[in-house]
Design a protein around this motif. Structure first.
Motif, PDB file in Angstrom:
ATOM      1  N   SER A  81       5.187   8.477 -17.595  1.00 36.63           N
ATOM      2  CA  SER A  81       5.582   7.440 -16.763  1.00 36.63           C
ATOM      3  C   SER A  81       7.068   7.140 -16.687  1.00 36.63           C
ATOM      4  N   ARG A  82       7.739   7.256 -17.979  1.00 31.50           N
ATOM      5  CA  ARG A  82       9.225   7.037 -17.815  1.00 31.50           C
ATOM      6  C   ARG A  82       9.955   8.032 -17.096  1.00 31.50           C
ATOM      7  N   GLU A  83       9.237   9.404 -17.270  1.00 28.84           N
ATOM      8  CA  GLU A  83       9.710  10.823 -16.659  1.00 28.84           C
ATOM      9  C   GLU A  83       9.889  10.355 -15.045  1.00 28.84           C
ATOM     10  N   ILE A  84       8.774   9.801 -14.754  1.00 32.14           N
ATOM     11  CA  ILE A  84       8.351   9.679 -12.949  1.00 32.14           C
ATOM     12  C   ILE A  84       9.491   8.629 -12.837  1.00 32.14           C
ATOM     13  N   GLY A  85       9.858   7.426 -13.681  1.00 25.65           N
ATOM     14  CA  GLY A  85      10.621   6.528 -13.378  1.00 25.65           C
ATOM     15  C   GLY A  85      12.128   7.247 -13.021  1.00 25.65           C
ATOM     16  N   THR A  86      12.413   8.072 -14.034  1.00 22.39           N
ATOM     17  CA  THR A  86      13.657   8.782 -13.952  1.00 22.39           C
ATOM     18  C   THR A  86      13.744   9.485 -12.619  1.00 22.39           C
ATOM     19  N   TYR A  87      12.696  10.411 -12.093  1.00 18.49           N
ATOM     20  CA  TYR A  87      12.764  10.881 -10.849  1.00 18.49           C
ATOM     21  C   TYR A  87      12.711   9.933  -9.502  1.00 18.49           C
ATOM     22  N   LYS A  88      12.145   8.920  -9.781  1.00 16.74           N
ATOM     23  CA  LYS A  88      12.233   7.909  -8.641  1.00 16.74           C
ATOM     24  C   LYS A  88      13.664   7.326  -8.510  1.00 16.74           C
ATOM     25  N   LYS A  89      14.355   7.036  -9.596  1.00 15.66           N
ATOM     26  CA  LYS A  89      15.750   6.542  -9.671  1.00 15.66           C
ATOM     27  C   LYS A  89      16.588   7.559  -9.048  1.00 15.66           C
ATOM     28  N   GLU A  90      16.586   8.764  -9.460  1.00 12.95           N
ATOM     29  CA  GLU A  90      17.259   9.648  -8.923  1.00 12.95           C
ATOM     30  C   GLU A  90      17.086   9.818  -7.332  1.00 12.95           C
ATOM     31  N   ALA A  94      -3.823  -3.431 -16.828  1.00 16.00           N
ATOM     32  CA  ALA A  94      -2.938  -3.584 -18.032  1.00 16.00           C
ATOM     33  C   ALA A  94      -2.001  -2.229 -18.113  1.00 16.00           C
ATOM     34  N   ILE A  95      -2.601  -1.009 -18.163  1.00 11.41           N
ATOM     35  CA  ILE A  95      -1.897   0.160 -18.266  1.00 11.41           C
ATOM     36  C   ILE A  95      -0.659   0.130 -17.314  1.00 11.41           C
ATOM     37  N   HIS A  96      -1.217  -0.239 -15.877  1.00 15.19           N
ATOM     38  CA  HIS A  96      -0.181   0.206 -14.825  1.00 15.19           C
ATOM     39  C   HIS A  96       0.913  -0.885 -15.263  1.00 15.19           C
ATOM     40  N   GLU A  97       0.747  -2.267 -15.716  1.00 17.80           N
ATOM     41  CA  GLU A  97       1.833  -3.227 -15.751  1.00 17.80           C
ATOM     42  C   GLU A  97       2.789  -2.747 -16.779  1.00 17.80           C
ATOM     43  N   GLU A  98       2.109  -1.909 -17.756  1.00 15.45           N
ATOM     44  CA  GLU A  98       3.062  -1.696 -18.931  1.00 15.45           C
ATOM     45  C   GLU A  98       3.979  -0.545 -18.257  1.00 15.45           C
ATOM     46  N   SER A  99       3.345   0.466 -17.487  1.00 11.01           N
ATOM     47  CA  SER A  99       3.910   1.453 -16.964  1.00 11.01           C
ATOM     48  C   SER A  99       5.027   1.271 -16.091  1.00 11.01           C
ATOM     49  N   VAL A 100       4.771   0.245 -15.262  1.00 15.59           N
ATOM     50  CA  VAL A 100       6.021  -0.509 -14.357  1.00 15.59           C
ATOM     51  C   VAL A 100       7.080  -1.113 -15.068  1.00 15.59           C
ATOM     52  N   ARG A 101       6.537  -1.601 -16.423  1.00  8.25           N
ATOM     53  CA  ARG A 101       7.511  -2.085 -17.192  1.00  8.25           C
ATOM     54  C   ARG A 101       8.729  -1.156 -17.949  1.00  8.25           C
ATOM     55  N   HIS A 102       8.235   0.017 -18.239  1.00  6.69           N
ATOM     56  CA  HIS A 102       8.769   1.206 -18.497  1.00  6.69           C
ATOM     57  C   HIS A 102       9.744   1.542 -17.541  1.00  6.69           C
ATOM     58  N   GLN A 103       9.306   1.826 -16.156  1.00  9.59           N
ATOM     59  CA  GLN A 103      10.008   2.170 -15.273  1.00  9.59           C
ATOM     60  C   GLN A 103      11.048   1.218 -14.564  1.00  9.59           C
ATOM     61  N   MET A 104      10.813   0.025 -14.992  1.00 14.85           N
ATOM     62  CA  MET A 104      11.997  -0.929 -14.863  1.00 14.85           C
ATOM     63  C   MET A 104      13.005  -0.743 -15.806  1.00 14.85           C
ATOM     64  N   GLU A 105      12.828  -0.531 -16.971  1.00 13.72           N
ATOM     65  CA  GLU A 105      13.727  -0.289 -17.852  1.00 13.72           C
ATOM     66  C   GLU A 105      14.906   1.017 -17.788  1.00 13.72           C
ATOM     67  N   ILE A 106      13.832   1.957 -17.006  1.00 10.48           N
ATOM     68  CA  ILE A 106      14.767   3.094 -16.601  1.00 10.48           C
ATOM     69  C   ILE A 106      15.674   2.884 -15.551  1.00 10.48           C
ATOM     70  N   MET A 107      14.963   2.018 -14.591  1.00 10.44           N
ATOM     71  CA  MET A 107      16.052   1.653 -13.456  1.00 10.44           C
ATOM     72  C   MET A 107      17.243   0.970 -13.712  1.00 10.44           C
ATOM     73  N   LYS A 108      16.967   0.170 -14.889  1.00 12.64           N
ATOM     74  CA  LYS A 108      17.921  -0.740 -15.171  1.00 12.64           C
ATOM     75  C   LYS A 108      19.310   0.077 -15.905  1.00 12.64           C
ATOM     76  N   GLN A 109      18.995   0.899 -16.552  1.00 14.13           N
ATOM     77  CA  GLN A 109      19.637   1.777 -17.053  1.00 14.13           C
ATOM     78  C   GLN A 109      21.128   2.342 -16.252  1.00 14.13           C
ATOM     79  N   ASP A 110      22.249   2.585 -16.802  1.00 11.59           N
ATOM     80  CA  ASP A 110      22.986   3.203 -15.686  1.00 11.59           C
ATOM     81  C   ASP A 110      23.701   4.509 -16.467  1.00 11.59           C
TER      82      ASP A 110
END
Ligand code: PEP
Ligand code: MN
Length: 355
Positions: free
Chosen positions: A292-301, A339-355
């Motif tokens: 999920s975090r990898e997907i987060g990175t992809y979405k961010k990019e 619940a799983i989705h909520e936690e995934s979103v939390r992980h992806q938000m963390e990725i989004m916040k990183q610069d």
């Protein structure tokens, strides 16, 4: 809270379930006495009746007030049963004590309010009486524990909890959702605290009292508090969920009480298997979060939003149907996925916040 004492009163059988029964509300002297006599004949030892009724909206029956306490005194004198009632203010506490009520309980609307809880706790300072605290209307374990702590801090040691379910917007089967994991977690955190189940307010319907009571016994609850009325159909409050004393006796008589202390070899083997499966589940979930975090990175990019509504709906739909085919309830699967989705979103938000 390690020095709690049993809430047992003299003469009460220590065997499960500790049973409290009686009408939702005291309505008239005749109704109270009739119900109490029948319950006493069925072997009930603790009689409940609401004297002050917290109603969601004004205009409903708000209880007979202090006059009803006289009737409770009469119940005790005539049948020998102990009596229990709900208190919501300091004045209720003083009045109930004045009339010799044996057990006090605090309702779900009151336990949700720390000011009201503190007022009641202050009124109980220096008093030795069993007090039962219902869960707050909302599924907030910390708020429930806080309410219990306030009573404990006032010096009450015969303390117990009542699980009466949690209100939800979406009322299907239950009036108040059981969310059993909450009282189970309460027991894990406070193992010395007795917990009773109130199947009447969870179910909201007569037919659900028996299965909910059995479930509570299977989950090792200490007792039950059940609404019983001599003429349930004409009860002034909660008519649909009250049963006659005869029906109550049948329900309680049919309960299967399993000895939960016995751990056979087989049981420990099965438990080992569960531990292993849980370990696998955790490892899988952690793996899912990494992807999920990898997907987060992809979405961010690619400057994409985190929430992909259509994809989420698709997953929910497919997995819920799959789970049903595998013998699991759709509701359960939905809860897990959300619940799983909520936690995934939390992980992806963390990725989004990183610069
Ligand atoms: C009751 O026990 O009648 C009552 C009002 O319950 P609760 O506080 O659980 O709604
Ligand atoms: Mn009620």
């Amino acid at each position: 809270m390690t020095d709690l004492q049993p809430i047992l009163l003299p003469g009460i059988d220590p065997k499960r379930p500790l049973l409290i029964a009686g009408p939702c509300s005291a309505e008239t002297e005749e109704q109270v006495m009739n119900t109490a006599r029948s319950l006493a004949e069925c072997g009930v030892k603790i009689f409940r009746a609401g004297i002050w009724k917290p109603r969601t909206k004004p205009g409903g029956f708000e209880g007979v007030g202090t006059e009803g306490l006289r009737w409770l005194k009469e119940v005790k004198a005539e049948t020998g049963m102990y009596t229990a009632t709900e208190v919501a203010t300091a004045k209720h506490v003083f009045e109930a004590l004045k009339y010799g009520v044996d057990i006090l309980w605090i309702g779900a609307r009151t336990s949700a309010n720390p000011f009201a809880m503190q007022e009641i706790a202050d009124a109980l300072e220096g008093v030795d009486i069993p007090v039962l605290v219902k869960n707050p209307v909302n599924p907030d374990l910390e708020l429930w524990i806080g309410a219990l702590q306030r009573i404990y801090n006032a010096g009450i040691r015969r303390l117990g909890a009542i699980h009466r379910g949690f209100s939800s917007y979406d009322k299907k089967l239950y009036r108040n959702l059981p969310q059993w994991h909450i009282p189970i977690e309460l027991h894990r955190q406070l193992p010395g605290l007795p917990i009773l189940c109130d199947p009447s307010h969870i179910g909201g319907k007569r037919e659900l009292i028996a299965p909910l009571s059995q479930q509570a016994m299977d989950l090792n609850f200490d007792g039950l508090i059940i609404e019983s009325h001599c003429d349930p159909d004409h009860a002034w409050s909660d008519a649909a969920q009250q049963v006659t004393p005869d029906v109550l006796a049948l329900i309680v008589g049919n309960l299967v009480i399993r000895d939960t202390k016995q751990t056979t070899e087989n049981l420990s083997l099965l438990r080992k298997q569960i531990d292993e499966i849980d370990n696998d589940l955790l490892a899988l979930l952690a793996r899912r979060m990494r992807v999920s975090r990898e997907i987060g990175t992809y979405k961010k990019e690619h400057n994409m939003p985190i929430l992909q509504e259509q994809r989420y709906e698709e997953i929910l739909h497919k997995r819920v149907a799959q789970a049903a085919e595998m013998g699991m309830s759709e509701d359960f699967m939905r809860t897990v996925l959300v619940a799983i989705h909520e936690e995934s979103v939390r992980h992806q938000m963390e990725i989004m916040k990183q610069d």
